[in-house]
Design an enzyme around this catalytic site. Sequence first.
Site, PDB file in Angstrom:
ATOM      1  N   GLY A   1       0.788  -1.214   0.000  1.00 20.54           N
ATOM      2  CA  GLY A   1       0.000   0.000   0.000  1.00 20.54           C
ATOM      3  C   GLY A   1       0.823   1.267   0.000  1.00 20.54           C
ATOM      4  N   SER A   2       0.205   2.312   0.500  1.00 21.82           N
ATOM      5  CA  SER A   2       0.778   3.649   0.401  1.00 21.82           C
ATOM      6  C   SER A   2       1.761   3.938   1.534  1.00 21.82           C
ATOM      7  CB  SER A   2      -0.343   4.681   0.433  1.00 21.82           C
ATOM      8  OG  SER A   2      -0.949   4.684   1.710  1.00 21.82           O
ATOM      9  N   CYS A   3       2.317   5.119   1.485  1.00 19.90           N
ATOM     10  CA  CYS A   3       3.306   5.537   2.487  1.00 19.90           C
ATOM     11  C   CYS A   3       2.671   5.827   3.845  1.00 19.90           C
ATOM     12  CB  CYS A   3       4.072   6.749   1.983  1.00 19.90           C
ATOM     13  SG  CYS A   3       3.026   8.165   1.641  1.00 19.90           S
ATOM     14  N   THR A   4       1.364   5.815   3.944  1.00 19.25           N
ATOM     15  CA  THR A   4       0.719   6.089   5.232  1.00 19.25           C
ATOM     16  C   THR A   4       0.891   4.933   6.221  1.00 19.25           C
ATOM     17  OG1 THR A   4      -1.375   5.306   4.329  1.00 19.25           O
ATOM     18  CG2 THR A   4      -1.006   7.695   4.334  1.00 19.25           C
TER      19      THR A   4
END
Length: 108
Positions: A83-86
């Site tokens: 997934g994303s950098c979050t």
Amino acid sequence: FATSGATLDWPLSAANARRMAQQTLVGREIVGGAAEGSVLYADTGLSFWGGCDPQTGVIVDHTHPLHDECVRGRVLAIPNGRGSCTGSQVVLELLLNGVAPAALLLRT
């Protein structure tokens, strides 16, 4: 990591997981320190954002093989994040809430 000359075949088979429990792994340290804990292994990457409850450390992703396992104090061995950098924000929340894994082992 301590250097013992042992290698780790990825993905881990059940036999390799048992062998890993009895050996020191060789790796590249990214953040210094020392950690110990029981290994929590999966051959599937984990998305921390939406996949791990930052309040409890429980993996809540129903599609992940570690669903309902708690990462608190464990050595989390997964091939990669997803997934994303979050996801890094969730890892920070896990740390601040005292429910983070003791260490993360990722495939290179």
